[in-house]
Each structure stands twice: as structure tokens, then as C-alpha cells.
Design a protein around this motif. Structure first.
Motif, PDB file in Angstrom:
ATOM      1  N   PRO B  22       0.821  -1.212   0.000  1.00  0.00           N
ATOM      2  CA  PRO B  22       0.000   0.000   0.000  1.00  0.00           C
ATOM      3  C   PRO B  22       0.857   1.264   0.000  1.00  0.00           C
ATOM      4  N   LYS B  23       2.181   1.085   0.150  1.00  0.00           N
ATOM      5  CA  LYS B  23       3.073   2.257   0.214  1.00  0.00           C
ATOM      6  C   LYS B  23       3.837   2.421  -1.105  1.00  0.00           C
ATOM      7  N   ILE B  24       5.104   1.939  -1.131  1.00  0.00           N
ATOM      8  CA  ILE B  24       5.909   2.169  -2.342  1.00  0.00           C
ATOM      9  C   ILE B  24       6.216   0.837  -3.026  1.00  0.00           C
ATOM     10  N   PHE B 139      -1.503   8.509 -13.697  1.00  0.00           N
ATOM     11  CA  PHE B 139      -0.398   7.868 -14.415  1.00  0.00           C
ATOM     12  C   PHE B 139       0.500   8.950 -14.993  1.00  0.00           C
ATOM     13  N   ILE B 140       1.754   8.938 -14.593  1.00  0.00           N
ATOM     14  CA  ILE B 140       2.719   9.885 -15.194  1.00  0.00           C
ATOM     15  C   ILE B 140       3.566   9.092 -16.186  1.00  0.00           C
ATOM     16  N   LEU B 253      -0.640   6.408  -7.454  1.00  0.00           N
ATOM     17  CA  LEU B 253       0.215   7.131  -8.398  1.00  0.00           C
ATOM     18  C   LEU B 253       1.076   6.096  -9.115  1.00  0.00           C
ATOM     19  N   LEU B 254       0.902   6.041 -10.444  1.00  0.00           N
ATOM     20  CA  LEU B 254       1.710   5.127 -11.262  1.00  0.00           C
ATOM     21  C   LEU B 254       2.662   5.987 -12.077  1.00  0.00           C
ATOM     22  N   TRP B 255       3.948   5.710 -11.977  1.00  0.00           N
ATOM     23  CA  TRP B 255       4.927   6.587 -12.637  1.00  0.00           C
ATOM     24  C   TRP B 255       5.937   5.715 -13.382  1.00  0.00           C
ATOM     25  N   ILE B 284       2.150   4.276  -4.210  1.00  0.00           N
ATOM     26  CA  ILE B 284       2.963   4.628  -5.385  1.00  0.00           C
ATOM     27  C   ILE B 284       3.495   3.351  -6.028  1.00  0.00           C
ATOM     28  N   ILE B 285       3.327   3.265  -7.340  1.00  0.00           N
ATOM     29  CA  ILE B 285       3.916   2.146  -8.091  1.00  0.00           C
ATOM     30  C   ILE B 285       4.713   2.772  -9.225  1.00  0.00           C
ATOM     31  N   LEU B 286       6.021   2.529  -9.235  1.00  0.00           N
ATOM     32  CA  LEU B 286       6.818   3.104 -10.318  1.00  0.00           C
ATOM     33  C   LEU B 286       7.728   2.056 -10.929  1.00  0.00           C
ATOM     34  N   ALA B 287       8.112   2.329 -12.166  1.00  0.00           N
ATOM     35  CA  ALA B 287       9.038   1.436 -12.868  1.00  0.00           C
ATOM     36  C   ALA B 287      10.309   2.215 -13.144  1.00  0.00           C
TER      37      ALA B 287
END
Lengths: 160, 360
Positions: B22-24, B139-140, B253-255, B284-287
Motif C-alpha cells: 500500500p506504500k511504495i 499515471f505519469i 500514483l503510477l509513474w 505509489i507504483i513506479l518502474a
């Protein structure tokens, strides 16, 4: 030839001589004796055409090296260990072969690249000045345990 | 909050299940392992909330299965831009069984949809309280959009452009009016101020995609004259300013590759901001492909502050060549780690040069 240092057993299968350079035991023939005045790398290896200076720093907290101050301190320590060892060996008249410096550090690869670059500049490696006709260090690499064992198949290390 | 994504026979994936913190969440992997696809699936499935909120605003509480199917079909097509704009082209090549996409959200909500080679629309397989999921995701995309905002949305609505819909969506969010300052959370204000310090000013959004940059000395410049990296972090500041990202109440937040265009020195601040947002309830979910970004998460996360960072390593199985995932909350246990492998390759080349065949 096997040598044990800082929790590692090194086996240099093609070495002519291997010894603990900063030997603290007075009874030992390789007793350093100048630790109050000079820093010292951990191991010296004599190969057919080269000497190896090896410094082992596996016990430090690796995360602290990303702090710029700790990073500089580590580089300074590794630099002076090399230079003082070189002076000591020069006084022994044992700088007759090119010397390669290997630092075995518990760090991930990206940080090792950064340290290698810094050490090459500050030791310095090669004929660093147009006025130099000799070099004090032929090469320098910071490397971790995993990469060492993948790369140096004839110089295996194991943790003990 | 997105708790889990499960995929079967969809795009590059034959079978994949990812449990999200639920966090990063930081997704790594070589090119072609499906990082962006995973982000986009999470975005599309969480985007049902946009439809539900719209209906709610129009006092039309229930969304029919047909409307939901139509909405998700269009979203999938516009976000993934499949060949010939055909839904069936997203079905994993050579598989007989249907493609299935499932998302589980917090508070026991979920959605499962399917499609096959000849599908005109997705089929809703299972909908469990999905219409109660109201947190709209953000989505960024990889490229910064501030420089192309003017006229972009109108052009996109009129013509077929080679931009997927995530670009339009973020442009629309950037063009929302600013929230009243008293409504902004303290951490959002702090993050906006920090980004302003880095950029030496702030972007001013006049609506209709008109954006300028006001420097600290109050001189206004064209947004296009400002460094791309500043435009990139400017997106985050603006999304906070409009409330599109509102820790604790906004959606995930998807980045995708935040590091693109950014000087590595800025990444520390970026990670500090993302951690602060997550501490205030922002998922936050980022690639990423970037070592510095990855490492700052490792160094700056603080378990005593309740931080959690899950690293998801996508890679291709050696036998089947299908993308699979390894997830861990332990930085040193990330396996495989192609970012570290790339540095190892550099170290080995340096050793070749320095040591030749010695020790071999």
C-alpha cells in the motif's frame, strides 16, 4: 599458496610468495613493526611478473559509504594504505615489479566503480605526470567478493 | 489502493501475479519484461473509478455491465494502442485460453475481465464491489508533457495521434484549477516548495494547455525554454497543486521511469518526496531502470516511520521465456537485478583492462 585474512581464506595457486603485510605478531618473520608510523595493506602477493597489494574491508557498514564524508574517508584510507605500503616495500627494495592494487570491499558494483575511479586519480595509477618515468601503481580495482570469485578462478576466496 | 494484479495470456504475460504494497512499489526489469504493461493494466483497472465518480456526480449511481465493459474496452485500446486498434491483438500470441486481467483493491473490491482473439469488447468475469472503488489513479508517463500541452488534448480528440491516452489523461489533470491553499495538505505544500527551489521558480497553468514558468525573480518565461528535467518534476508539483494527488484520498500514483530527463542529483529529493507522500497514505507504483533512484529508496526508507518499499523484479523465465516476477522488501535480495548486472559488466571490463589474464 594459502593465506588467511579478515575472515577470508585466499588461495593464490600461481603465486611465488604470499604473506600478511601488516603482520602484528613480532615472532613472525614478516612482522611489520611500523604500524605507529605507516599504514599498511593486508596482503602482499608476489607473482611471476607482478606484485599484488590486497586490502580487505568486508567488515564495514556498506551503507555508510554513500555518505560523501564516509566515501572520502574510505578513499583516503585506501590511498594511504597503498602509498605507505609502497614506501615500505621501496625501502625493502621490493618494488622491482609492477604493482597491482585490489581492494576487496563489501559494496555493490555501482559504488565500486565510483571508488575505483577515485583511487585511480588519487593514488595515482600509471605514469600520472609527464615528468614521471616510473609508476607507483600499475592498476587499481575495487571489487566485491562475488565478482572476485567469478573473475579470479585461480585465486579463489572463501569465507571462514 | 491496488492490492494485487493477476494476468493470464495478456500481452507478453502468460501468467503473472503481483502483490502490491500500500506504500511504495518499485518495478525493475530489462527492456521487454513488461514493466510498462503492468503499470498500464493497473491504471486501466483502477480507472473504473473515473466512470463511477462521473456517474455519481450525475446522480446516476449504478453503472450497467454494458457501460462498464464499453468503458474498460475503450480504456484498454487507448492506453495500450494495440495493432489495428483491435482488442484481440492484446491476447498473448499462441494461447487458446482467454486473456484474463484481474485487480484486487483495498476493502474487498475487485474486478476480473477477459478477452480473446476476436473480442470486440471485454467481458466482465467477476465484479466484487468494484463500483465502490472511487480512488482515481494518476499515471505519469515517461515523457514530460508540459511542453506539448497547448492544443494537445483537442488534437488528440480530433486526430489519431501516436500518443497513448495516459498522456492526455495527465494533461487534463495538469489543467485542472489549483486547489485553495488552505485545502492543500502540509506535505503537499512542502513538496511543491521543494520542487520550486530545485527549479528556481514554478510553472503557471492558465488553462487550455497554456503554461509558462515564473522564476523566483518574478520574470515569466515560456515553459518550453525551461529544462526538460524541471518540466518533469513540475508535473509532480502541479498534480499536488490541483489535488489530483492527494495523499490519503487520491488513487494510486503510477509513474513510468521518473528518472527520465532528470539529473541524478535531483533523484534524492524526488525519493524524499515520494516517501513523504506514502507516509501520508499515498500508494505509489513506479518502474525504473535507474540505480540512483533505486538506491535512494533503499537508503532513505525508514521502517521506524512505517515505510515499506517492495521491489518487484520482472524477468523472463529461462525455460519458458515468459515474464515472471520476484518481489522482495529487502534491497540486497532483489533478484535478478539487471541494474546491478550492468555495473558488474562494467567492473569486469575494467578488470579485463587492468588485470589481463592474471588470476584466471
Amino acid at each position: 599458496m594459502i593465506v588467511v585474512c579478515d575472515g577470508f581464506e585466499f588461495d593464490f595457486t600461481d603465486a611465488l610468495d604470499v604473506f600478511i603485510f601488516d603482520e602484528k605478531n613480532k615472532q613472525n618473520t614478516n612482522y611489520h613493526g611500523l604500524s605507529h608510523a605507516m599504514k599498511a595493506v593486508d596482503i602482499v602477493v608476489e607473482l611471476q611478473d607482478y606484485y599484488l597489494f590486497i586490502e580487505v574491508k568486508d567488515f564495514y557498514e556498506p551503507e555508510s559509504y554513500t555518505d560523501p564524508k564516509s566515501f572520502s574517508h574510505l578513499c583516503e584510507t585506501l590511498k594511504y594504505k597503498y602509498r605507505d605500503s609502497w614506501i615500505y616495500r621501496w625501502c625493502e627494495d621490493k618494488t622491482d615489479k609492477p604493482i597491482k592494487y585490489l581492494c576487496l570491499l563489501k559494496l555493490e558494483n555501482a559504488l565500486l566503480s565510483r571508488i575505483t575511479k577515485e583511487l585511480r586519480i588519487c593514488i595515482p595509477v600509471g605514469k600520472a605526470s609527464p615528468r614521471w618515468v616510473r609508476e607507483i601503481c600499475n592498476s587499481c580495482n575495487a571489487i566485491n567478493f562475488e565478482t572476485w570469485n567469478q573473475r579470479f578462478t585461480a585465486w579463489k576466496i572463501k569465507r571462514i | 489502493m491496488i492490492a494485487k494484479i493477476e494476468l493470464k495470456n495478456f500481452m507478453a504475460f502468460s501468467s503473472l501475479a503481483v502483490d502490491f504494497s500500500p506504500k511504495i512499489n518499485v518495478i525493475i526489469g530489462e527492456n521487454g519484461t513488461g514493466k510498462t504493461h503492468l503499470l498500464k493494466v493497473a491504471y486501466v483497472l483502477a480507472a473504473g473509478s473515473q466512470l463511477f465518480n462521473k456517474k455519481l456526480n450525475n446522480n446516476n449511481l449504478e453503472v450497467s455491465e454494458e457501460d462498464l465493459s464499453k468503458f474498460l474496452t475503450e480504456r484498454l485500446l487507448r492506453v495500450f494502442l494495440p495493432l489495428e486498434n483491435k482488442l484481440g491483438k492484446m491476447h498473448h500470441t499462441g494461447m487458446r485460453d482467454n486473456a484474463e486481467l484481474k485487480a484486487e483493491f483495498s476493502l474487498d473490491r475487485s474486478i476480473k475481465i477477459s478477452l480473446h482473439n476476436n473480442s470486440q469488447a471485454i467481458a466482465i468475469q467477476k465484479d466484487h464491489n468494484y463500483q465502490q472503488y472511487r480512488q482515481e489513479p494518476v499515471f505519469i508517463p515517461t515523457k514530460e508533457v508540459i511542453s506539448l500541452m497547448k492544443g494537445f488534448v483537442s488534437l488528440y480528440q480530433k486526430y489519431e495521434l501516436s500518443f497513448d491516452e495516459t498522456y492526455v489523461d495527465v494533461c487534463l489533470l495538469l489543467d485542472l484549477p489549483s486547489q485553495r491553499p488552505e485545502l492543500l495538505q502540509a506535505k503537499s505544500k512542502w513538496a511543491i516548495a521543494e520542487i520550486e527551489k530545485i527549479c528556481g521558480g514554478r510553472f503557471i497553468f492558465y488553462g487550455g494547455g497554456n503554461v509558462t514558468f515564473k522564476a523566483v525573480n518574478n520574470v515569466e518565461y515560456s515553459a518550453n525554454a525551461i529544462a526538460e528535467g524541471f518540466r518533469k518534476v513540475g508535473i509532480l508539483a502541479r498534480l499536488l497543486e490541483t489535488g489530483a494527488i492527494q495523499p490519503g484520498s487520491s488513487g494510486t500514483l503510477l509513474w513510468d521511469e521518473p528518472e527520465i530527463n532528470l539529473n541524478p542529483k535531483v533523484l534524492r529529493l524526488l525519493v524524499e518526496i515520494l516517501l513523504e507522500l506514502s507516509r501520508n497514505g499515498q500508494q505509489i507504483i513506479l518502474a525504473t531502470h535507474d540505480y540512483v533512484l533505486l538506491k535512494w529508496f533503499d537508503l532513505l526508507m525508514d521502517k521506524d516511520k512505517g515505510d515499506e518499499v517492495i521491489y518487484h523484479s520482472l524477468y523472463r523465465d529461462q525455460e519458458t521465456n515468459q515474464p515472471i516476477v520476484n518481489s522482495t522488501n529487502d534491497y540486497v535480495a532483489i533478484e535478478p537485478n539487471p541494474i546491478d548486472d550492468a555495473y558488474e559488466s562494467l567492473i569486469n571490463s575494467e578488470l579485463d583492462r587492468a588485470m589481463g589474464n592474471l588470476g584466471k
